[in-house]
Design a protein around this motif. Structure first.
Motif, PDB file in Angstrom:
ATOM      1  N   HIS A   1       0.773  -1.189  -0.114  1.00 19.24           N
ATOM      2  CA  HIS A   1       0.114   0.019   0.095  1.00 19.24           C
ATOM      3  C   HIS A   1       0.986   1.217  -0.093  1.00 19.24           C
ATOM      4  O   HIS A   1       1.894   1.204   0.448  1.00 19.24           O
ATOM      5  CB  HIS A   1      -0.747  -0.054   1.159  1.00 19.24           C
ATOM      6  N   SER A   2       0.406   2.354  -0.632  1.00 19.25           N
ATOM      7  CA  SER A   2       1.071   3.440  -0.660  1.00 19.25           C
ATOM      8  C   SER A   2       0.017   4.559  -1.019  1.00 19.25           C
ATOM      9  O   SER A   2      -1.095   4.346  -1.636  1.00 19.25           O
ATOM     10  CB  SER A   2       2.270   3.906  -1.586  1.00 19.25           C
ATOM     11  N   GLN A   3       0.402   5.889  -0.694  1.00 14.24           N
ATOM     12  CA  GLN A   3      -0.370   6.941  -1.260  1.00 14.24           C
ATOM     13  C   GLN A   3      -0.536   7.015  -2.570  1.00 14.24           C
ATOM     14  O   GLN A   3      -1.364   7.480  -3.109  1.00 14.24           O
ATOM     15  CB  GLN A   3       0.087   8.365  -0.439  1.00 14.24           C
TER      16      GLN A   3
ATOM     17  N   THR B   1      -0.234   4.674  -4.897  1.00 17.73           N
ATOM     18  CA  THR B   1      -0.571   3.484  -5.900  1.00 17.73           C
ATOM     19  C   THR B   1      -2.331   2.967  -5.345  1.00 17.73           C
ATOM     20  O   THR B   1      -2.929   2.526  -6.051  1.00 17.73           O
ATOM     21  CB  THR B   1       0.036   2.347  -5.797  1.00 17.73           C
ATOM     22  N   ASP B   2      -2.727   3.528  -4.147  1.00 13.78           N
ATOM     23  CA  ASP B   2      -3.946   2.730  -3.381  1.00 13.78           C
ATOM     24  C   ASP B   2      -5.007   3.395  -4.268  1.00 13.78           C
ATOM     25  O   ASP B   2      -5.200   4.484  -4.629  1.00 13.78           O
ATOM     26  CB  ASP B   2      -4.211   3.140  -1.939  1.00 13.78           C
TER      27      ASP B   2
ATOM     28  N   ILE C   1       6.206  -1.789  -3.179  1.00 15.02           N
ATOM     29  CA  ILE C   1       4.564  -1.882  -3.402  1.00 15.02           C
ATOM     30  C   ILE C   1       4.464  -2.927  -4.218  1.00 15.02           C
ATOM     31  O   ILE C   1       3.249  -3.428  -4.329  1.00 15.02           O
ATOM     32  CB  ILE C   1       4.274  -0.554  -3.650  1.00 15.02           C
TER      33      ILE C   1
ATOM     34  N   ASP D   1       6.253   6.395   2.396  1.00 16.12           N
ATOM     35  CA  ASP D   1       4.909   7.586   2.397  1.00 16.12           C
ATOM     36  C   ASP D   1       5.491   8.579   3.494  1.00 16.12           C
ATOM     37  O   ASP D   1       4.853   9.772   3.380  1.00 16.12           O
ATOM     38  CB  ASP D   1       3.829   6.790   2.753  1.00 16.12           C
TER      39      ASP D   1
END
Ligand SMILES: Nc1ncnc2c1ncn2[C@@H]1O[C@H](COP(=O)(O)OP(=O)(O)OP(=O)(O)O)[C@@H](O)[C@H]1O
Ligand SMILES: O=c1[nH]c(=O)c2[nH+]cn([C@@H]3O[C@H](COP(=O)(O)O)[C@@H](O)[C@H]3O)c2[nH]1
Ligand SMILES: NC(=O)CC[C@H](N)C(=O)O
Ligand SMILES: [Mg+2]
Length: 536
Positions: A123-125, A127-128, A162, A176
């Motif tokens: 998860h990342s800001q 790609t989510d 990720i 992040d």
């Protein structure tokens, strides 16, 4: 004081792109602008001060041909990380960032080139929620486009893995907390289906740039910048009646009203009746002050005996400036001796790139556009060039927003040196008159057939060679005219227009019948590159 317009204090939200030499760097700029955010690209090794002064809300590091393992390969200036803004590294940019923070990059000569599907497990800001397909419980998938040999095999501390592919264990890495991200693939190419979404996420949500790079906002912003740069001073604008200088006229008129005087120079190298048309359009539509200067003799005398294209361009550039200087003196006399300090021009981004005056890269000089590379070193004005960083299609959109008539916006571009670079070799009035007639016939037939709007630029070229023809049983030994028509969006690359043969035939017959001095007509089938649009 020859100065390019300084970066003004009023700034739109902006992204800095540092170029490590990828073939796709320019596309990153287009994608970011397409998502409504202003950006500029500079070589990776520009001065630290310029990185700081740019005022970026985020930085994108491009890909590049080198390997971080090679001796003296490019490194990221630490000033980038000192800005305290988010950073996105693409391919080489990711590898250089991984290496900088203590990760490991594995060197390899084998290239992974083309389409790939990556699995997004983390998860990342960045790609989510961005994915091409997802089945419940399974990893999200992204179809991307890869072009690399090296790969990151260990992420630096603070970074998470990720996404991966079978051959590339770390296809996306993210930190992040610091908002540093790395993509091994190229989001800027259209083959990466979610590329625009990822870049949009980066610039809007992560860098928090407003989507203000829209024609309306560009107009407001540029008008505010012009007011700030010019204050209560007088400005002279070189007005050609072309799209670019007309848009500058509209911007300046809104910004400074009657502190603006436009100078239209009839340099003897214009198209048939062009001078009268330009004066009429401007008197009718624009409500701006325009001085018309008849300088045909001045230009033709200065060009006499000159046949080298670059020499001709430089002479034309300098003669324009001489005329502007004389007009500035007159304006100054008429406004209680107030000196005209500013010269405005409709310079746009491709003029700058091709004259290699760009801060954009280490491009070679292809030709000196009269308004950039052709300017003298001791210019007595400060330049005002509000379109210097815009592409032609962006200028057109801006013109529409400013309310310019569509006929003006949709005109084909016409270079400042005009027929001077369409008469090969030495320029004479005789040649210019012949070319003007041929060009007018070509334009008339293009308009009539509906092809004018289907081509980006079209014109005739005078060849100073003679060819034999036969007319009414007599011999004609006369000049050759070439026709040129191209399709292009940004004028950086172009394809010759596939005009119907019938149309070419009509034009050719008319030219040879109506102009006694022409015995032959040819059609130019060269694309750019390797040719250029103009012949000189
Ligand atoms: N005949 C002219 N008189 C005055 N200024 C000129 C003339 N021709 C060119 N210039 C100046 O040089 C600049 C660059 O010329 P260029 O032809 O690239 O732009 P343009 O004429 O404004 O637009 P277009 O590219 O659509 O022809 C112009 O914007 C204008 O400032
Ligand atoms: O104002 C200008 N001053 C110049 O010196 C100049 N040289 C080329 N051009 C125009 O630029 C575009 C690209 O042309 P080239 O492929 O010939 O470089 C085409 O649209 C050309 O007409 C010029 N415009
Ligand atoms: N496209 C790129 O940025 C390539 C980066 C590096 N030269 C590699 O081969 O992996
Ligand atoms: Mg022009």
């Amino acid at each position: 004081m020859t100065t390019a317009a300084a970066t003004p204090a009023i700034k739109e939200d902006r992204i800095l792109i540092l170029d490590f030499g990828s073939q796709y760097s320019q596309l990153i700029a287009r994608r970011v602008r397409d998502s409504g955010v202003f950006c500029e690209m500079f070589p990776y090794d520009i001065d630290t001060q310029r990185i700081i002064d740019f005022g970026a809300k985020g930085v994108i590091l491009s890909g590049g041909p080198e390997s971080v393992h090679a001796e003296n390969s490019p490194r990221i200036n630490d000033a980038v990380f000192d800005l305290g803004v988010p950073v996105l590294g693409i391919c080489y940019g990711m590898q250089a960032m991984a290496e900088r923070f203590g990760g490991q990059v594995h060197a390899s000569d084998i290239h992974e080139f083309g389409a790939a599907t990556i699995e997004v497990n983390g998860h990342s800001q960045l790609t989510d929620g961005i994915e091409d397909s997802k089945t419940d419980g399974a990893a999200a998938k992204l179809n991307v486009w890869m072009s690399h040999g090296d790969k990151v095999i260990e992420v630096p501390e603070g970074f998470d893995i990720i996404a991966n592919t079978p051959s590339c264990p770390i296809a996306i890495m993210a930190n992040d907390d610091k908002q540093y991200y790395g993509l091994q693939f190229h989001p800027e190419v259209t083959h990466t289906l979610q590329g625009q979404a990822l870049l949009g996420r980066f610039v809007h949500q992560i860098c928090e740039c407003a989507g203000e790079w829209t024609p309306d906002n560009i107009a407001d912003m540029r008008i505010a910048q012009l007011k700030e740069q010019i204050g209560d001073k007088q400005v002279l604008l070189g007005l050609s009646g072309g799209v670019d200088s007309s848009v500058v006229a509209a911007l300046l008129h809104k910004a400074i009203g009657d502190q603006l005087t436009c100078v239209f120079v009839d340099n003897g190298l214009l198209r048939l009746h062009e001078g009268d048309q330009v004066m009429q359009i401007f008197a009718e539509n624009m409500g701006v002050k325009v001085i018309r200067v008849n300088a045909e003799d001045l230009f033709l005398n200065a060009l006499a005996g000159q046949s080298d294209p670059e020499a001709k361009r430089k002479i034309i550039g300098k003669t324009f400036i001489d005329v502007f200087a004389e007009s500035a003196r007159q304006v100054s006399e008429q406004s209680d001796g107030k000196v005209v300090e500013f010269l405005a021009q409709g310079t746009i981004y491709p003029d700058v790139i091709e004259s290699a005056k760009s801060h954009q890269g280490k491009a070679h000089v292809i030709k000196s556009h009269h308004n950039v590379g052709g300017l003298p070193d001791d210019l007595a004005f400060e330049l005002v060039e509000p379109l210097r960083d815009l592409f032609k299609d962006e200028v057109r959109k801006l013109g529409i927003t400013l309310g310019l008539p569509p006929k003006m916006i949709n005109r084909h571009p016409f270079p400042g040196p005009g027929l001077g670079v369409r008469i090969l070799g030495e320029v004479t009035k005789e040649y210019a008159d012949i070319l003007r007639q041929a060009d007018a016939i070509f334009m008339e037939e293009l308009e009539r057939s509906g092809w004018y709007d289907k081509t980006a630029q079209a014109f005739a070229v005078f060849q100073p060679i003679k060819s034999v023809g036969v007319v009414g049983d007599g011999r004609r030994y006369a000049w050759v005219i070439a026709l040129r028509a191209v399709e292009t969006v940004d004028f950086m690359t172009a394809r010759f227009a596939h005009l119907p043969y019938d149309l070419i035939e009509t034009v050719s017959n008319r030219i040879m019948n109506e102009i006694a001095e022409v015995s032959r007509v040819t059609y130019d089938v060269s694309s750019k590159p390797p040719a250029t649009i103009e012949w000189e």
